[in-house]
Design a protein around this motif. Structure first.
Motif, mmCIF file in Angstrom:
data_model
loop_
_atom_site.group_PDB
_atom_site.id
_atom_site.type_symbol
_atom_site.label_atom_id
_atom_site.label_comp_id
_atom_site.label_asym_id
_atom_site.label_seq_id
_atom_site.Cartn_x
_atom_site.Cartn_y
_atom_site.Cartn_z
ATOM 1 N N CYS A 196 -5.744 -6.250 2.838
ATOM 2 C CA CYS A 196 -5.740 -4.875 2.333
ATOM 3 C C CYS A 196 -4.400 -4.633 1.654
ATOM 4 C CB CYS A 196 -5.958 -3.876 3.470
ATOM 5 S SG CYS A 196 -5.938 -2.149 2.918
ATOM 6 N N GLU A 197 -4.400 -4.648 0.343
ATOM 7 C CA GLU A 197 -3.159 -4.506 -0.418
ATOM 8 C C GLU A 197 -2.452 -3.191 -0.113
ATOM 9 O OE1 GLU A 197 -1.742 -6.739 -2.261
ATOM 10 O OE2 GLU A 197 -3.324 -8.252 -2.394
ATOM 11 N N GLU A 198 -3.228 -2.120 0.128
ATOM 12 C CA GLU A 198 -2.628 -0.813 0.427
ATOM 13 C C GLU A 198 -1.729 -0.862 1.656
ATOM 14 O OE1 GLU A 198 -5.588 2.645 0.063
ATOM 15 O OE2 GLU A 198 -6.854 0.862 0.277
ATOM 16 N N LYS B 141 -10.577 -1.756 1.981
ATOM 17 C CA LYS B 141 -9.804 -0.561 1.673
ATOM 18 C C LYS B 141 -9.264 -0.021 2.996
ATOM 19 C CE LYS B 141 -12.629 0.873 -2.290
ATOM 20 N NZ LYS B 141 -13.505 1.954 -2.825
ATOM 21 N N SER C 211 4.037 0.961 4.622
ATOM 22 C CA SER C 211 3.321 0.716 3.367
ATOM 23 C C SER C 211 2.851 2.012 2.717
ATOM 24 C CB SER C 211 2.127 -0.212 3.609
ATOM 25 O OG SER C 211 1.191 0.388 4.483
ATOM 26 N N ALA D 46 -1.559 5.557 3.968
ATOM 27 C CA ALA D 46 -2.863 4.941 4.248
ATOM 28 C C ALA D 46 -2.914 4.296 5.627
ATOM 29 C CB ALA D 46 -3.193 3.903 3.179
#
Length: 286
Positions: free
Chosen positions: A86-88, A110, A169, A172
């Motif tokens: 999950c890049e977020e 996500k 991060s 989120a």
């Protein structure tokens, strides 16, 4: 039958791994040609390092956790997955979440679909000898020179660092619980630290799945439950259920007492506790 981490689990790890690789990749070889999981306490002969076992035990323990939690996940309409990206959340292909509960059955996720993240820091705990194709239990972790699982300071620091990386991060990550899962106790020097990390909301707990890592009694729980030893599968899923069945929100800030007082005063004008909480989180982040 849902099994936590026992000597039988560890024996299964070696048996399955020996189907994939050689004994030299899994055991230390002593000067008198014994193959051991760890150097015995009194061993003073020539030593070597063994890095090759790490990948095998890492993959095995992550899969073990996933298998252990399949039914629990299904009962909560979730999927439990290994290697979630999950890049977020800063979870990349090079450093994914070891295990995560997700709303969809995809390893690329996500943040809004991730319900809980588990970082697995488990290793070989007991000492074993491999002789003539047989695995013999030699002793618990007090009998060898190794420092397994959560007893290793570098394992603790890596787990803490990854949790912090997820937390910073962005927003989120604020409603996703993070649990560090091991199969040993922690060092005494980390008792106050894990309790503070839990209190601060960085992680929601350091948990061990090993009910009896050695013959003598070991730490079961720290004062603030930053560390908990699970003595049964039912304990494990009970604590997990508590995390996924409630809405949590991580917040971190440094403000003056005057600013905090002003925020509290504004929040008190809201009608109910939930609206007050929402307003507080909104203002504390400004």
């Amino acid at each position: 039958m849902y099994s936590l981490w026992y000597p039988e689990t560890e024996k299964d790890f070696f048996e399955k791994s020996l189907e994939l690789t050689t004994k030299e990749q899994l055991f230390y070889k002593t000067e008198d040609n014994r193959y051991l999981a760890y150097w015995p306490k009194k061993y003073s002969g020539k030593k070597s390092t063994l890095q090759s076992r790490n990948a095998f035990i890492g993959n095995y323990t992550e899969k073990m956790v996933v298998n252990l939690l399949q039914n629990f996940a299904k009962s909560n309409n979730l999927f439990v997955l290994q290697g979630v990206i999950c890049e977020e959340l800063g979870l990349t292909s090079r450093s994914p979440a070891d295990v995560a509960f997700c709303k969809t059955n995809n390893t690329v996720q996500k943040a809004e679909n991730i319900k809980l993240i588990i970082e697995v820091k488990m290793s070989v705990v007991w000492n074993w000898e491999y002789i003539n194709g047989e695995l013999i239990l030699v002793g618990d972790y007090s009998s060898h020179q190794g420092t397994p699982g959560l007893l290793r300071s570098d394992s603790m620091l890596k787990a803490i660092g990854k949790a912090i990386n997820i937390r910073v991060s962005g927003n989120a990550s604020s409603d996703i619980p993070i649990v560090i899962l091991g199969n040993t106790p922690i060092q005494k020097s980390y008792i106050k630290k894990v309790d503070h990390l839990k209190k601060a909301g960085i992680v929601q707990g350091f948990w061990s799945l090993n009910p009896k890592p050695k013959e003598n009694e070991t730490l079961e729980m720290t004062p603030k439950k930053g560390f908990i030893r699970m003595n049964a599968y039912e304990d494990f899923v009970s604590y997990l259920n508590e995390l996924i069945s409630h809405d949590f929100f991580f917040f971190s800030s440094m403000k003056s007492k005057k600013e905090l007082g002003q925020i509290i005063e504004i929040c008190n004008q809201e009608d109910d506790f939930e609206e007050k909480g929402h307003k507080f989180l909104e203002l504390i982040g400004d």
